[in-house]
Design a protein around this motif. Structure first.
Motif, PDB file in Angstrom:
ATOM      1  N   ARG A  50      23.283  13.079 -35.201  1.00 39.91           N
ATOM      2  CA  ARG A  50      24.660  13.017 -35.699  1.00 39.91           C
ATOM      3  C   ARG A  50      25.144  11.565 -35.624  1.00 39.91           C
ATOM      4  NH1 ARG A  50      27.304  17.157 -31.753  1.00 39.91           N
ATOM      5  NH2 ARG A  50      25.678  16.244 -30.434  1.00 39.91           N
ATOM      6  N   ALA A  51      26.046  11.213 -36.540  1.00 39.90           N
ATOM      7  CA  ALA A  51      26.486   9.808 -36.637  1.00 39.90           C
ATOM      8  C   ALA A  51      27.003   9.289 -35.300  1.00 39.90           C
ATOM      9  CB  ALA A  51      27.558   9.674 -37.714  1.00 39.90           C
ATOM     10  N   GLY A  52      27.611  10.189 -34.498  1.00 38.53           N
ATOM     11  CA  GLY A  52      28.204   9.775 -33.226  1.00 38.53           C
ATOM     12  C   GLY A  52      27.205   9.264 -32.199  1.00 38.53           C
ATOM     13  N   ALA A  53      25.920   9.446 -32.440  1.00 38.77           N
ATOM     14  CA  ALA A  53      24.944   8.854 -31.514  1.00 38.77           C
ATOM     15  C   ALA A  53      25.000   7.339 -31.617  1.00 38.77           C
ATOM     16  CB  ALA A  53      23.533   9.351 -31.837  1.00 38.77           C
ATOM     17  N   ILE A  54      25.375   6.854 -32.794  1.00 41.44           N
ATOM     18  CA  ILE A  54      25.401   5.406 -33.019  1.00 41.44           C
ATOM     19  C   ILE A  54      26.842   4.896 -33.197  1.00 41.44           C
ATOM     20  CG2 ILE A  54      24.500   3.531 -34.502  1.00 41.44           C
ATOM     21  CD1 ILE A  54      22.270   5.142 -33.056  1.00 41.44           C
ATOM     22  N   ILE A  55      27.674   5.704 -33.882  1.00 36.17           N
ATOM     23  CA  ILE A  55      29.011   5.248 -34.277  1.00 36.17           C
ATOM     24  C   ILE A  55      30.068   5.914 -33.390  1.00 36.17           C
ATOM     25  CG2 ILE A  55      30.644   5.229 -36.212  1.00 36.17           C
ATOM     26  CD1 ILE A  55      28.308   3.700 -37.047  1.00 36.17           C
ATOM     27  N   LEU A  56      31.013   5.122 -32.875  1.00 29.90           N
ATOM     28  CA  LEU A  56      32.047   5.679 -32.000  1.00 29.90           C
ATOM     29  C   LEU A  56      33.014   6.579 -32.767  1.00 29.90           C
ATOM     30  CD1 LEU A  56      30.989   3.270 -30.237  1.00 29.90           C
ATOM     31  CD2 LEU A  56      33.320   3.077 -29.357  1.00 29.90           C
ATOM     32  N   ALA A  61       2.701   6.228 -20.931  1.00 27.98           N
ATOM     33  CA  ALA A  61       3.445   4.983 -20.718  1.00 27.98           C
ATOM     34  C   ALA A  61       3.369   4.016 -21.899  1.00 27.98           C
ATOM     35  CB  ALA A  61       2.929   4.274 -19.458  1.00 27.98           C
ATOM     36  N   SER A  62       2.689   4.406 -22.979  1.00 30.18           N
ATOM     37  CA  SER A  62       2.625   3.495 -24.132  1.00 30.18           C
ATOM     38  C   SER A  62       4.061   3.214 -24.590  1.00 30.18           C
ATOM     39  CB  SER A  62       1.824   4.118 -25.264  1.00 30.18           C
ATOM     40  OG  SER A  62       2.581   5.164 -25.843  1.00 30.18           O
ATOM     41  N   HIS A  63       4.271   2.038 -25.149  1.00 29.73           N
ATOM     42  CA  HIS A  63       5.642   1.594 -25.441  1.00 29.73           C
ATOM     43  C   HIS A  63       6.438   2.608 -26.248  1.00 29.73           C
ATOM     44  CE1 HIS A  63       8.988  -1.030 -26.202  1.00 29.73           C
ATOM     45  NE2 HIS A  63       8.774  -1.026 -27.507  1.00 29.73           N
ATOM     46  N   ILE A  64       5.834   3.195 -27.290  1.00 28.82           N
ATOM     47  CA  ILE A  64       6.662   4.070 -28.140  1.00 28.82           C
ATOM     48  C   ILE A  64       6.852   5.465 -27.538  1.00 28.82           C
ATOM     49  CG2 ILE A  64       6.074   2.834 -30.277  1.00 28.82           C
ATOM     50  CD1 ILE A  64       4.541   5.500 -31.028  1.00 28.82           C
ATOM     51  N   ARG A  65       5.969   5.861 -26.589  1.00 26.70           N
ATOM     52  CA  ARG A  65       6.177   7.174 -25.952  1.00 26.70           C
ATOM     53  C   ARG A  65       7.221   7.046 -24.834  1.00 26.70           C
ATOM     54  NH1 ARG A  65       1.338  11.544 -24.551  1.00 26.70           N
ATOM     55  NH2 ARG A  65       2.727  13.323 -24.204  1.00 26.70           N
ATOM     56  N   LYS A  66       7.205   5.911 -24.144  1.00 25.11           N
ATOM     57  CA  LYS A  66       8.188   5.640 -23.096  1.00 25.11           C
ATOM     58  C   LYS A  66       9.603   5.538 -23.664  1.00 25.11           C
ATOM     59  CE  LYS A  66       6.735   4.709 -18.788  1.00 25.11           C
ATOM     60  NZ  LYS A  66       7.260   5.418 -17.616  1.00 25.11           N
ATOM     61  N   THR A  67       9.707   4.843 -24.818  1.00 23.19           N
ATOM     62  CA  THR A  67      11.045   4.562 -25.353  1.00 23.19           C
ATOM     63  C   THR A  67      11.561   5.684 -26.259  1.00 23.19           C
ATOM     64  OG1 THR A  67      10.050   3.293 -27.159  1.00 23.19           O
ATOM     65  CG2 THR A  67      10.807   2.040 -25.241  1.00 23.19           C
ATOM     66  N   LEU A  68      10.684   6.584 -26.678  1.00 21.28           N
ATOM     67  CA  LEU A  68      11.125   7.761 -27.452  1.00 21.28           C
ATOM     68  C   LEU A  68      10.140   8.906 -27.193  1.00 21.28           C
ATOM     69  CD1 LEU A  68      13.349   8.680 -29.475  1.00 21.28           C
ATOM     70  CD2 LEU A  68      11.630   8.468 -31.245  1.00 21.28           C
ATOM     71  N   PRO A  69      10.388   9.663 -26.115  1.00 22.32           N
ATOM     72  CA  PRO A  69       9.392  10.652 -25.676  1.00 22.32           C
ATOM     73  C   PRO A  69       9.279  11.899 -26.562  1.00 22.32           C
ATOM     74  CG  PRO A  69      11.077  10.205 -23.984  1.00 22.32           C
ATOM     75  CD  PRO A  69      11.541   9.569 -25.230  1.00 22.32           C
ATOM     76  N   ARG A  70      10.083  11.969 -27.627  1.00 34.86           N
ATOM     77  CA  ARG A  70       9.950  13.072 -28.597  1.00 34.86           C
ATOM     78  C   ARG A  70       9.797  14.426 -27.891  1.00 34.86           C
ATOM     79  NH1 ARG A  70       7.686  10.129 -34.008  1.00 34.86           N
ATOM     80  NH2 ARG A  70       8.479   8.088 -33.450  1.00 34.86           N
ATOM     81  N   ALA A  71       8.748  15.214 -28.241  1.00 35.68           N
ATOM     82  CA  ALA A  71       8.631  16.577 -27.703  1.00 35.68           C
ATOM     83  C   ALA A  71       8.388  16.624 -26.207  1.00 35.68           C
ATOM     84  CB  ALA A  71       7.519  17.330 -28.441  1.00 35.68           C
ATOM     85  N   ASP A  72       8.012  15.475 -25.604  1.00 31.84           N
ATOM     86  CA  ASP A  72       7.841  15.488 -24.146  1.00 31.84           C
ATOM     87  C   ASP A  72       9.109  16.021 -23.476  1.00 31.84           C
ATOM     88  OD1 ASP A  72       5.348  14.413 -24.397  1.00 31.84           O
ATOM     89  OD2 ASP A  72       5.924  12.372 -23.870  1.00 31.84           O
ATOM     90  N   LEU A  73      10.269  15.647 -24.024  1.00 33.29           N
ATOM     91  CA  LEU A  73      11.521  16.166 -23.477  1.00 33.29           C
ATOM     92  C   LEU A  73      12.055  17.330 -24.298  1.00 33.29           C
ATOM     93  CD1 LEU A  73      13.471  12.965 -22.313  1.00 33.29           C
ATOM     94  CD2 LEU A  73      12.072  14.539 -20.979  1.00 33.29           C
ATOM     95  N   GLU A  74      11.949  17.193 -25.634  1.00 32.92           N
ATOM     96  CA  GLU A  74      12.549  18.227 -26.493  1.00 32.92           C
ATOM     97  C   GLU A  74      11.933  19.603 -26.228  1.00 32.92           C
ATOM     98  OE1 GLU A  74      11.931  16.122 -30.115  1.00 32.92           O
ATOM     99  OE2 GLU A  74      14.041  15.494 -30.261  1.00 32.92           O
ATOM    100  N   GLU A 124      19.107  13.062 -28.376  1.00 27.96           N
ATOM    101  CA  GLU A 124      19.992  12.466 -29.384  1.00 27.96           C
ATOM    102  C   GLU A 124      20.820  11.320 -28.799  1.00 27.96           C
ATOM    103  OE1 GLU A 124      23.563  14.593 -30.755  1.00 27.96           O
ATOM    104  OE2 GLU A 124      22.731  14.432 -32.791  1.00 27.96           O
ATOM    105  N   LYS A 125      21.366  11.547 -27.599  1.00 28.31           N
ATOM    106  CA  LYS A 125      22.277  10.528 -27.042  1.00 28.31           C
ATOM    107  C   LYS A 125      21.535   9.274 -26.557  1.00 28.31           C
ATOM    108  CE  LYS A 125      22.752  12.164 -22.235  1.00 28.31           C
ATOM    109  NZ  LYS A 125      21.678  13.186 -22.224  1.00 28.31           N
ATOM    110  N   ASN A 126      20.226   9.346 -26.497  1.00 26.61           N
ATOM    111  CA  ASN A 126      19.439   8.188 -26.062  1.00 26.61           C
ATOM    112  C   ASN A 126      18.872   7.386 -27.228  1.00 26.61           C
ATOM    113  OD1 ASN A 126      18.286  10.712 -23.990  1.00 26.61           O
ATOM    114  ND2 ASN A 126      19.547   9.088 -23.166  1.00 26.61           N
ATOM    115  N   ARG A 127      19.214   7.775 -28.459  1.00 27.12           N
ATOM    116  CA  ARG A 127      18.639   7.063 -29.604  1.00 27.12           C
ATOM    117  C   ARG A 127      19.381   5.744 -29.829  1.00 27.12           C
ATOM    118  NH1 ARG A 127      15.714  10.076 -33.200  1.00 27.12           N
ATOM    119  NH2 ARG A 127      14.769   8.065 -33.626  1.00 27.12           N
TER     120      ARG A 127
END
Ligand code: N7H
Length: 473
Positions: free
Chosen positions: A217-223, A329-342, A349-352
């Motif tokens: 949702r836009a609010g993840a980035i826009i106030l 711990a690879s850079h893109i899995r650490k910074t966006l764990p995708r299904a690891d958390l989902e 969403e709030k961490n994007r």
């Protein structure tokens, strides 16, 4: 319900940036600054303006027969303010709720980001370039097709604020120039990896999101929009603004290449270079071409790397609790764990974050390569937008990147370890597991820090209305 004429352009559409200058300033005369700002506002490129520029660029490219078309002269200007800047203008920003923003990055650098420095608590002084140890009030971002166009625009801005004249309303703290790399590396960062592949797709803005992580949702980035956790607290002037994180990150490329080569993976029929490329890909989570190792774990696939319909369409779903395809711990899995958390029902969403960085510094020279040692400054002017720095950049760096037990330390025999690229050098026992696909518990010790933070600040990028009706009012 986004007003594209109200939102600054870099946030949602990314100012086209073959080159980009960041001019950091302090406000020296608040009253005059406000007046000057009114004259400056028409220069600000909105999302609508940026989309039009992008459209013009693509028409221009299509219209040229043969060869590479020359770039059309084009510059985009945005502006953002730190908490110190808003205070200098006497603006009460207490409801601009975000602990990280209100404290500023210097305060965050030691305890939360793990930057090197001296002292502790509020008296911590990060080991940064001198200008960033000062209180920076704001920044002009000027992006464009060439240094000429950008410098001309900067001249206009300086004139508006009286810089160099008798009554300046601001003083320049420092200016940093970023440049895309030359030739076929133009979309690659200095280690050689394709960058800017994965950014959040915004519901209601991105019309045909390619397959990949769920659009946000836009609010993840826009106030002030749905998805902003503090939506109800925002005052009208804050709505359609976004928090900007800037980090001045130096990269030690020859040292990184040397480490990757010395620690290369070995296997039947694998050349030394292939072993080094495989290790590098496992540190990043993508091959240099951009192809994700979750989809092509043992061999690069450049066609996949450049195909936006496929290069982000992976979730680590085949890999729950495993790291054979891609290290935790690879850079893109650490910074966006995708299904690891989902897959555990945890929304990310709030961490994007919306990444908008640009490279700086020259190409690695022959002498540096031979000496395996950096002697010229180069790296990434890291920039990202989010509606909460505390949940976005700061959380990613503190709770994921710098946290050796994330993700899955409880449910796997292997401790994931640290992000090999951007985890803090102040952490002891720096290492990660999962590097050898056949022996995931084997750990690789990280000898050095190849990404060195040398400055930064947290900013707020207001809407056009916010600029007119509050900041310049
Ligand atoms: Fe990272 N790199 O070249 O290895 N980054 N990054 N980053 N980064 C990404 O997906 C890099 C930094 C993120 O959606 C790629 O666009 C370098 C910081 C996030 O799957 C590459 C530096 C932070 C993603 C790099 C650096 C992040 C991401 C893959 C510093 C935040 C998206 C290309 C010099 C704290 C993950 C792509 C996803 C991707 C590199 C910094 C975050 C190649 C060299 C400081 C969220």
């Amino acid at each position: 319900n986004l007003d594209l004429n109200n939102i600054q352009g870099d946030i949602l559409s990314g100012l086209p940036k073959k080159t980009e200058t960041y001019l950091f300033f302090q406000i020296s005369d608040a009253k005059k600054f406000r007046t000057d700002l009114r004259n400056f506002i028409p220069l600000v490129k909105t999302v609508a303006g940026t989309l039009k520029d992008r459209d013009d660029i693509s028409k221009h490219k299509q219209g040229t027969v043969g060869g590479k078309p020359p770039l059309i002269p084009m510059a985009g200007v945005n502006i953002a303010f730190s908490h110190f800047g808003l205070k200098a203008l006497n603006i009460n920003d207490a409801n601009l709720v975000d602990t990280a923003f209100l404290g500023g990055q210097k305060l965050d650098a030691g305890a939360n980001l793990g930057d090197k420095g001296t002292g502790s608590g509020p008296s911590f002084v990060p080991d940064w370039e001198e200008p960033f140890k000062k209180d920076i009030h704001g920044v002009f971002l000027v992006a464009g097709d060439s240094h000429d166009t950008v410098n001309k625009k900067i001249g206009e801005i300086k004139q508006i604020f009286g810089v160099g004249g008798h009554t300046p309303s601001l003083t320049e703290v420092t200016t940093i120039v970023g440049d895309a790399r030359p030739g076929d590396q133009s979309a690659h960062e200095h280690f050689g990896y394709l960058d800017g592949v994965s950014n959040p797709q915004i519901i209601g803005f991105d019309k045909n999101p390619p397959p990949g992580p769920a659009p946000v949702r836009a609010g993840a980035i826009i106030l002030g929009k749905d998805g902003d956790a503090n939506k109800d607290k925002r005052e009208p002037w804050m709505v359609e603004g976004s928090f900007l994180v800037f980090r001045y990150l130096f990269q030690k490329v020859p040292e990184f290449d040397d480490f990757v080569f010395r620690n290369r993976l070995k296997g039947p029929g694998m050349t030394d270079q292939q072993g080094a490329d495989l290790l590098g890909a496992r540190l990043v989570g993508r091959w240099k071409s951009g192809a994700p190792i979750d989809l092509t774990p043992f061999k690069d696939d450049p066609e996949l790397g450049r195909d936006p319909q496929r290069n982000n369409n992976f979730h680590f779903t085949a890999e729950q609790n495993f790291q054979k395809l891609c290290p935790f711990a690879s850079h893109i899995r650490k910074t966006l764990p995708r299904a690891d958390l989902e897959s555990l029902g945890i929304s990310i969403e709030k961490n994007r974050i919306m990444r908008r960085g640009v490279q700086f510094g020259p190409e690695v020279t022959k002498a540096e390569r031979a000496a395996k040692k950096t002697s010229q400054g180069r790296g990434l002017l890291f920039a990202c937008y989010q509606s909460s720095i505390t949940d976005g950049f700061q959380f990613i760096q503190r709770s994921w990147v710098n946290n050796a037990t994330f993700p899955f330390a409880e449910t796997t025999p292997e401790v994931p370890g640290l992000d090999p690229l951007i985890s803090a050098s102040t952490l002891t026992d720096r290492k990660l597991s999962g590097i050898d696909p056949n022996n995931p518990s084997t750990e690789l010790k990280l000898e050095d820090q190849w990404v060195v933070p040398r400055g930064g600040e947290y900013f707020f990028t207001p809407s056009i209305k916010g600029l007119k009706e509050k900041i310049a009012a």
